[in-house]
Structures are given as C-alpha cells and as structure tokens.
Enzyme design. Structure first.
Site, short mmCIF file in Angstrom:
data_model
loop_
_atom_site.label_atom_id
_atom_site.label_comp_id
_atom_site.label_asym_id
_atom_site.label_seq_id
_atom_site.Cartn_x
_atom_site.Cartn_y
_atom_site.Cartn_z
N ARG A 1 27.38 42.06 -0.18
CA ARG A 1 26.44 41.16 0.48
C ARG A 1 26.23 39.90 -0.38
O ARG A 1 26.67 39.85 -1.52
CB ARG A 1 25.08 41.86 0.68
CG ARG A 1 25.11 42.96 1.71
CD ARG A 1 23.82 43.76 1.75
NE ARG A 1 23.66 44.58 0.58
CZ ARG A 1 22.59 45.33 0.31
NH1 ARG A 1 21.58 45.33 1.15
NH2 ARG A 1 22.53 46.07 -0.77
N LYS B 1 20.94 42.03 -4.87
CA LYS B 1 20.62 43.15 -5.77
C LYS B 1 19.95 42.64 -7.04
O LYS B 1 20.05 41.47 -7.40
CB LYS B 1 21.90 43.91 -6.16
CG LYS B 1 22.61 44.58 -5.01
CD LYS B 1 21.72 45.54 -4.25
CE LYS B 1 21.46 46.83 -4.98
NZ LYS B 1 20.64 47.76 -4.16
N TYR C 1 15.98 41.69 -4.29
CA TYR C 1 15.48 43.05 -4.48
C TYR C 1 15.44 43.31 -5.98
O TYR C 1 16.41 43.03 -6.69
CB TYR C 1 16.41 44.09 -3.83
CG TYR C 1 16.35 44.13 -2.33
CD1 TYR C 1 15.18 44.49 -1.67
CD2 TYR C 1 17.46 43.82 -1.55
CE1 TYR C 1 15.12 44.54 -0.28
CE2 TYR C 1 17.42 43.88 -0.17
CZ TYR C 1 16.24 44.23 0.46
OH TYR C 1 16.18 44.28 1.83
N HIS D 1 13.35 46.39 -7.42
CA HIS D 1 13.13 47.84 -7.64
C HIS D 1 12.87 48.13 -9.11
O HIS D 1 13.58 48.89 -9.76
CB HIS D 1 14.35 48.65 -7.13
CG HIS D 1 14.54 48.54 -5.66
ND1 HIS D 1 13.68 49.12 -4.75
CD2 HIS D 1 15.47 47.87 -4.92
CE1 HIS D 1 14.08 48.84 -3.53
NE2 HIS D 1 15.15 48.08 -3.59
N GLU E 1 11.20 43.75 -1.97
CA GLU E 1 10.67 45.03 -1.47
C GLU E 1 9.15 45.13 -1.55
O GLU E 1 8.59 46.08 -1.02
CB GLU E 1 11.31 46.21 -2.21
CG GLU E 1 10.91 46.40 -3.67
CD GLU E 1 11.74 45.57 -4.63
OE1 GLU E 1 12.53 44.73 -4.17
OE2 GLU E 1 11.59 45.77 -5.85
N ASP F 1 17.46 56.97 -1.66
CA ASP F 1 17.04 55.97 -2.65
C ASP F 1 15.64 56.28 -3.20
O ASP F 1 15.24 55.73 -4.23
CB ASP F 1 17.10 54.55 -2.08
CG ASP F 1 16.23 54.36 -0.86
OD1 ASP F 1 15.79 55.36 -0.26
OD2 ASP F 1 15.98 53.19 -0.50
#
Ligand SMILES: NC(=O)c1ccc[n+]([C@@H]2O[C@H](COP(=O)([O-])OP(=O)(O)OC[C@H]3O[C@@H](n4cnc5c(N)ncnc54)[C@H](O)[C@@H]3O)[C@@H](O)[C@H]2O)c1
Length: 372
Positions: free
Chosen positions: A15, A75, A94, A96, A118, A270
């Site tokens: 992506r 990412k 993102y 995380h 997120e 996940d």
C-alpha cells in the site's frame, strides 16, 4: 507545507499513503508533494500519475524525509526509517504504539509529532480510519475462506453457495461489527448459510433489521459458540474489545467438535485473535492446522489487495491530511477534536493515555503542551 510520501519498506507491504487523487487535492491547495520514486508501484500507481497530479518524484527516501514537513504513510516506521525522522516533523500514519516500545522511544527522543490513524475518532466515538481496513478484511475473509474450503487448498471440499439439491456451506461469524458485517454481506451474496454471534444485543437487532431472514443471529456465550461452530464449515473471528486483547471465545477443546477440513479465518489476530489456537501468520505462509481445522491468521490481510486498500485508506485519511496541511498542526488540532485524538507523541511527550499506561510512561495531555 511540504508533504512527503515515502515508499513503504515493511515486508510484503504494497500500500502507499496517498493515491494520485490525494496528491492532487494537496497540490491544488498550494502544497508541495514529494513522492519517492516507485512509492505507488505496489498499488498500481506509476510515478507519472503522481507527476501529473503535481508531485515531484525523487529517488531517495532520505531526501523525502529530510525535506517534508509532514510524512504521510501507511505502516509504522521501522528500523531503517528511525534515523530519518526529524524533530517537529508531522508523521501521519498507523502507529500501533502500545506494544511497540522501540518506536515509541524513537518518536519521543526525536520529538516527532506522531498522529496515529488508529486513534482518530468520529462523532459516534468510533475509529473512522480503522473502518476501511476492517471493511476490506471482513470482505476478504469470505473469499479467502471460500478458497481454503476447496480440497486442493486443504479444506473439506465445500462450495460456499452449494448447488440445487446440495446445502450451502455454514458460515459462523463471531463479532458483528464492521469486519463481521462486511463478511456477512459477501457470505450472504455467495449463498452461504450465515450465523452472526455478538454479545451486543442491540447490534444483533440492527443486523436482524439489515439482513432480515438471510442470516441467523445468536447471543454470544461459550455454549452457543460451541454449538454453532460444531456444524460450521467456515468460522470468521471478528471480535473487538477496544484497547484490549481479543477474548479467546473458541477454545482448543471446542475445535475437537468442528468438522475436519473446516476453515477458520481469525481477522482479530491483530489483537491476539479470538480463537485460542490463533497465532499470527503472513501472506507468504498464511495457514496451519490445529485439530484438523485449517487456520488462516494473517495480521495484515488488506496488504493482499493493496490497490483497493490504498483507495479505501486515502478516502478516509485525506480530509485530515488536507486539514493539517492547510491549517498547520496547531490550528488543525484546535479546530478538530477528532484529529486531536490521533496525537500519540508531541515534542518528546507521550500524549496518548493508553500508550503511556501500557508502556509505563508519563502521560501528558496535548492541551497542556499546546495551550499557553
Ligand atoms: N487481520 C487484519 O488484517 C485486520 C484488518 C482490519 C481489522 N482487523 C481487526 O478485526 C477486528 C474486528 O474489527 P472491527 O472493526 O470489526 O471491530 P468492531 O468494533 O466494529 O466489531 C467488533 C464486534 O465484536 C463484538 N464483541 C465484543 N466482544 C464480544 C464477545 N465476547 N462475543 C461476541 N462478540 C463480541 C462487539 O460487540 C462488536 O460488534 C479488530 O481486532 C481489528 O483490529 C484485522
């Protein structure tokens, strides 16, 4: 503002942070967009498309990071990208961070403004930048499941929709939120018998209204889950308890009663997965068996359909990226509490409480740092 679009370097990540249309929206607003050469290749966007949208393409990732005021990615940054991050730079992607001690440390030490997709909210309290990926993964779960139910792929040799005179496959979806509902849409469309299990009765009522008699709904309990999966051909795990690890709703012992060659797609992998026997797998080695049941537990399912996923992601992220570029960081967050909720790190402080708690760091509310 100078906006940078680097190529993703994480394993099997195809992506990219912006489509050419997204770039055009930024350049039309007077911003300069620097695209690393080949950044869009994996999603089918060649450099010329970005150039036509007004971007400048450059060959070095380091140069994109060095010049950009804001980096737009998909990412979280990984090792080689850490030294490229600069003090005061906006990083919109993102992140995380809760389980990622090293990246958090890097963002804090380098004083990067980390805005995590997120944790951006909407007025319903949900997470609009997670939704598109749940839609992709939910829909994909059924096509993946149908594939692995084929004999040659290791499944029990069942056609999802059956044929006249032969029953359709039984699909049990645990968790009827964004991912589960999208799985149900595709499964119903393919003619399967679909059961959705959720512990939120209001959600089950909504699903009953949406799908009418095309699905069955069940209130979640260990007994009902055990009963439903004992006759299932395809089980989809799509449970989420926000901020927590997924509850293990299907135990190893229950799997003994699931038909041999049935398929589990645990989309919730996940968050640790809602099946006791789940462990994360990759696109290059996606499946394994436990108790004769084929498990597919790929943690980044949307990576397999990068073109669809990049369009879906940019649809959701672009309005925020444009707002950040047009207004600048401080004015943008002052005017938008939902965007503000996305700030995880700022000026060396951890500004997102759940991340701070999970890593034993001091939590500093963003308002105390930005308001005089
Ligand atoms: N593997 C991937 O590539 C991928 C991609 C996108 C999303 N996901 C993950 O998929 C999961 C689901 O995401 P979502 O957007 O559908 O979440 P969601 O919040 O929209 O839905 C979750 C549902 O689970 C239900 N639930 C909670 N506890 C339950 C229980 N004990 N029994 C039954 N149902 C229960 C909730 O009521 C809710 O309806 C998340 O972990 C998400 O991160 C994975």
């Amino acid at each position: 503002m100078i906006v940078g679009l680097p190529k993703e370097i994480k394993d099997n990540e195809y992506r990219v942070g912006l489509t050419p249309a997204g770039v055009r929206a930024l350049t039309d607003s007077g911003h300069q967009v620097l695209v690393e050469r080949g950044a869009g290749d994996g999603s089918g966007f060649e450099d010329a498309l970005y150039q036509r949208a007004g971007a400048t393409t450059i060959s070095s990732a380091a140069e994109v990071w060095a010049k950009a005021d804001m980096i737009v990615k998909v990412k979280e940054p990984i090792g080689p990208e850490y030294p490229l991050m600069r003090e005061g730079q906006l990083l919109f992607t993102y992140l995380h961070l809760a389980p990622d001690r090293e990246l958090t440390k890097q963002l804090l030490e380098r004083k990067v403004t980390g805005i995590a997709y997120e944790t951006i909210t909407d007025r319903n309290g949900s997470l609009p930048l997670l939704t598109p990926m749940s839609e992709v993964a939910g829909r994909m779960a059924i096509q993946v499941g149908a594939h692995y139910l084929e004999k040659m792929s290791g499944g029990r040799g069942i056609l999802l929709g059956g044929v006249p005179g032969v029953p359709a496959a039984r699909v049990v979806i645990i968790g009827g939120g964004g991912g589960g509902t999208n799985a149900a849409k595709i499964a119903v469309g393919m003619g399967a018998h679909v059961t959705i299990i959720d512990n939120n009765l209001d959600r089950l009522r909504e699903l009953d209204d949406i799908f009418l008699s095309k699905i069955s709904t069940l209130a979640s309990s260990a007994y009902m889950i055990h009963d439903a999966i004992s006759q299932a051909d395809l089980i989809i795990g799509a449970v989420l308890v926000p901020g927590a690890s997924a509850p293990k709703l299907v135990t190893r012992a229950m799997l003994k009663d699931v038909p041999n060659g049935a398929v589990i797609v645990d989309v919730a992998v996940d968050q640790g997965g809602c099946i006791e026997t789940t462990h994360p797998t990759t696109h290059s080695n996606p499946t394994y068996y436990v108790e004769g049941v084929l498990h597919y537990c790929v943690a980044n399912m949307p990576g397999a359909v990068p073109r669809t996923s990049t369009f879906a992601l940019t649809n959701a992220t672009l309005p925020f990226a444009v707002k950040l570029a047009n207004k600048g960081f401080l004015k943008a967050i002052a005017s938008d509490p939902h965007l503000k909720a996305g700030i995880n790190t700022y000026a060396g402080h951890c500004t997102y409480e759940a991340v701070a708690v999970s890593q034993g760091l001091e939590y500093t509310p963003i308002d105390s740092l930005t308001k005089k």
